[in-house]
Design a protein around this motif. Structure first.
Motif, PDB file in Angstrom:
ATOM      1  N   SER A 118       0.841  -1.207   0.000  1.00  0.00           N
ATOM      2  CA  SER A 118       0.000   0.000   0.000  1.00  0.00           C
ATOM      3  C   SER A 118       0.873   1.254   0.000  1.00  0.00           C
ATOM      4  CB  SER A 118      -0.952   0.006   1.195  1.00  0.00           C
ATOM      5  OG  SER A 118      -0.235   0.079   2.406  1.00  0.00           O
ATOM      6  N   GLY A 119       1.980   1.227   0.725  1.00  0.00           N
ATOM      7  CA  GLY A 119       2.897   2.362   0.713  1.00  0.00           C
ATOM      8  C   GLY A 119       3.557   2.554  -0.637  1.00  0.00           C
ATOM      9  N   ALA A 120       3.947   1.431  -1.263  1.00  0.00           N
ATOM     10  CA  ALA A 120       4.580   1.520  -2.581  1.00  0.00           C
ATOM     11  C   ALA A 120       3.605   2.055  -3.622  1.00  0.00           C
ATOM     12  CB  ALA A 120       5.103   0.149  -3.000  1.00  0.00           C
ATOM     13  N   LEU A 121       2.354   1.584  -3.603  1.00  0.00           N
ATOM     14  CA  LEU A 121       1.355   2.080  -4.558  1.00  0.00           C
ATOM     15  C   LEU A 121       1.042   3.552  -4.327  1.00  0.00           C
ATOM     16  CD1 LEU A 121      -1.096  -0.928  -4.821  1.00  0.00           C
ATOM     17  CD2 LEU A 121       0.419  -0.045  -6.585  1.00  0.00           C
ATOM     18  N   THR A 122       0.968   3.951  -3.070  1.00  0.00           N
ATOM     19  CA  THR A 122       0.708   5.358  -2.757  1.00  0.00           C
ATOM     20  C   THR A 122       1.847   6.237  -3.266  1.00  0.00           C
ATOM     21  OG1 THR A 122      -0.510   4.702  -0.780  1.00  0.00           O
ATOM     22  CG2 THR A 122       0.225   6.976  -0.883  1.00  0.00           C
ATOM     23  N   MET A 123       3.083   5.795  -3.046  1.00  0.00           N
ATOM     24  CA  MET A 123       4.225   6.577  -3.528  1.00  0.00           C
ATOM     25  C   MET A 123       4.262   6.646  -5.053  1.00  0.00           C
ATOM     26  SD  MET A 123       7.425   5.778  -1.032  1.00  0.00           S
ATOM     27  CE  MET A 123       8.555   6.253  -2.290  1.00  0.00           C
ATOM     28  N   LEU A 124       3.978   5.536  -5.719  1.00  0.00           N
ATOM     29  CA  LEU A 124       3.982   5.535  -7.182  1.00  0.00           C
ATOM     30  C   LEU A 124       2.883   6.428  -7.747  1.00  0.00           C
ATOM     31  CD1 LEU A 124       4.720   1.812  -8.036  1.00  0.00           C
ATOM     32  CD2 LEU A 124       6.177   3.778  -8.449  1.00  0.00           C
ATOM     33  N   ALA A 125       1.694   6.364  -7.148  1.00  0.00           N
ATOM     34  CA  ALA A 125       0.597   7.209  -7.614  1.00  0.00           C
ATOM     35  C   ALA A 125       0.935   8.685  -7.401  1.00  0.00           C
ATOM     36  CB  ALA A 125      -0.694   6.850  -6.883  1.00  0.00           C
ATOM     37  N   ALA A 126       1.504   9.007  -6.253  1.00  0.00           N
ATOM     38  CA  ALA A 126       1.874  10.395  -5.974  1.00  0.00           C
ATOM     39  C   ALA A 126       2.967  10.865  -6.932  1.00  0.00           C
ATOM     40  CB  ALA A 126       2.331  10.540  -4.527  1.00  0.00           C
ATOM     41  N   ALA A 127       3.948  10.022  -7.184  1.00  0.00           N
ATOM     42  CA  ALA A 127       5.033  10.401  -8.102  1.00  0.00           C
ATOM     43  C   ALA A 127       4.488  10.622  -9.515  1.00  0.00           C
ATOM     44  CB  ALA A 127       6.110   9.332  -8.116  1.00  0.00           C
ATOM     45  N   ASN A 183       5.839  24.304 -12.481  1.00  0.00           N
ATOM     46  CA  ASN A 183       6.377  23.805 -11.211  1.00  0.00           C
ATOM     47  C   ASN A 183       5.385  23.905 -10.064  1.00  0.00           C
ATOM     48  OD1 ASN A 183       8.798  23.161 -12.360  1.00  0.00           O
ATOM     49  ND2 ASN A 183       9.703  25.159 -11.960  1.00  0.00           N
ATOM     50  N   GLU A 184       4.114  23.720 -10.324  1.00  0.00           N
ATOM     51  CA  GLU A 184       3.102  23.815  -9.271  1.00  0.00           C
ATOM     52  C   GLU A 184       2.480  22.447  -9.008  1.00  0.00           C
ATOM     53  OE1 GLU A 184       0.131  26.608 -10.330  1.00  0.00           O
ATOM     54  OE2 GLU A 184       1.577  28.108 -10.928  1.00  0.00           O
ATOM     55  N   ALA A 185       2.925  21.755  -8.011  1.00  0.00           N
ATOM     56  CA  ALA A 185       2.291  20.508  -7.580  1.00  0.00           C
ATOM     57  C   ALA A 185       1.609  20.778  -6.247  1.00  0.00           C
ATOM     58  CB  ALA A 185       3.311  19.406  -7.437  1.00  0.00           C
ATOM     59  N   PRO A 186       0.356  20.362  -6.085  1.00  0.00           N
ATOM     60  CA  PRO A 186      -0.355  20.608  -4.828  1.00  0.00           C
ATOM     61  C   PRO A 186       0.329  19.942  -3.632  1.00  0.00           C
ATOM     62  CG  PRO A 186      -1.849  19.774  -6.514  1.00  0.00           C
ATOM     63  CD  PRO A 186      -0.474  19.676  -7.060  1.00  0.00           C
ATOM     64  N   MET A 187       0.191  20.559  -2.498  1.00  0.00           N
ATOM     65  CA  MET A 187       0.792  20.047  -1.270  1.00  0.00           C
ATOM     66  C   MET A 187       0.235  18.660  -0.928  1.00  0.00           C
ATOM     67  SD  MET A 187       2.957  20.372   0.905  1.00  0.00           S
ATOM     68  CE  MET A 187       3.602  21.621   1.915  1.00  0.00           C
ATOM     69  N   PHE A 188      -1.020  18.410  -1.296  1.00  0.00           N
ATOM     70  CA  PHE A 188      -1.631  17.107  -1.029  1.00  0.00           C
ATOM     71  C   PHE A 188      -0.820  15.979  -1.655  1.00  0.00           C
ATOM     72  CE2 PHE A 188      -4.338  13.760  -2.826  1.00  0.00           C
ATOM     73  CZ  PHE A 188      -4.733  13.157  -1.653  1.00  0.00           C
ATOM     74  N   LEU A 189      -0.298  16.188  -2.855  1.00  0.00           N
ATOM     75  CA  LEU A 189       0.474  15.135  -3.514  1.00  0.00           C
ATOM     76  C   LEU A 189       1.801  14.887  -2.806  1.00  0.00           C
ATOM     77  CD1 LEU A 189      -0.191  15.938  -7.256  1.00  0.00           C
ATOM     78  CD2 LEU A 189      -1.219  14.180  -5.838  1.00  0.00           C
ATOM     79  N   TRP A 190       2.423  15.945  -2.324  1.00  0.00           N
ATOM     80  CA  TRP A 190       3.674  15.765  -1.569  1.00  0.00           C
ATOM     81  C   TRP A 190       3.405  15.038  -0.250  1.00  0.00           C
ATOM     82  CZ3 TRP A 190       7.928  16.163  -4.156  1.00  0.00           C
ATOM     83  CH2 TRP A 190       7.991  17.019  -5.247  1.00  0.00           C
ATOM     84  N   MET A 237       0.943  12.930   0.199  1.00  0.00           N
ATOM     85  CA  MET A 237       0.628  11.554  -0.194  1.00  0.00           C
ATOM     86  C   MET A 237       1.911  10.758  -0.403  1.00  0.00           C
ATOM     87  SD  MET A 237      -1.968  10.623  -3.216  1.00  0.00           S
ATOM     88  CE  MET A 237      -1.470   9.384  -4.370  1.00  0.00           C
ATOM     89  N   ALA A 238       2.889  11.355  -1.059  1.00  0.00           N
ATOM     90  CA  ALA A 238       4.180  10.682  -1.265  1.00  0.00           C
ATOM     91  C   ALA A 238       4.881  10.443   0.072  1.00  0.00           C
ATOM     92  CB  ALA A 238       5.061  11.511  -2.188  1.00  0.00           C
ATOM     93  N   GLY A 239       4.810  11.413   0.969  1.00  0.00           N
ATOM     94  CA  GLY A 239       5.411  11.254   2.292  1.00  0.00           C
ATOM     95  C   GLY A 239       4.740  10.158   3.097  1.00  0.00           C
TER      96      GLY A 239
END
Length: 105
Positions: free
Chosen positions: A22-31, A43-50, A52-54
């Motif tokens: 689940s962590g790997a899929l979350t990181m891949l989706a966020a990336a 260069n504007e990525a929402p904070m939510f995606l960062w 999610m990757a974290g």
């Protein structure tokens, strides 16, 4: 007050595997989404995606931490981590004491 029953190695490995994937899929989706945002808007990525990757990274880290600390033989306490990495399946017998691990859950 009820006493906590220790989790057996087979059940713990299932939990760790679920956390890991689940962590790997979350990181891949966020990336992927961060990459798409960089392509779409500069260069504007929402904070939510960062975040999610974290969260995905923390899930991966926590999974490996739990496995390295608690995935051990219930009889002798020897680590069941295969050379420091998370095993895909557990052996039938403990590598140190030789007791069966199939009936300990």
């Amino acid at each position: 007050m009820k006493e906590k029953k220790p989790v057996g190695p087979h059940k713990l490995l299932k939990i760790c595997r679920r956390l890991f994937f689940s962590g790997a899929l979350t990181m891949l989706a966020a990336a992927y989404l961060i990459g798409r945002f960089y392509t779409w808007r500069g260069n504007e990525a929402p904070m939510f995606l960062w975040l999610m990757a974290g969260a995905g990274f923390l899930s991966l880290f926590r999974c490996l931490q739990i496995a390295s600390l608690r995935l051990c033989c219930p009889y002798c306490g020897a680590s069941l981590m295969a050379g420091g990495r998370m095993p895909s399946s557990l052996p039938h017998f403990c590598p140190d004491c030789g007791k069966s691990l199939d009936d300990c859950d």
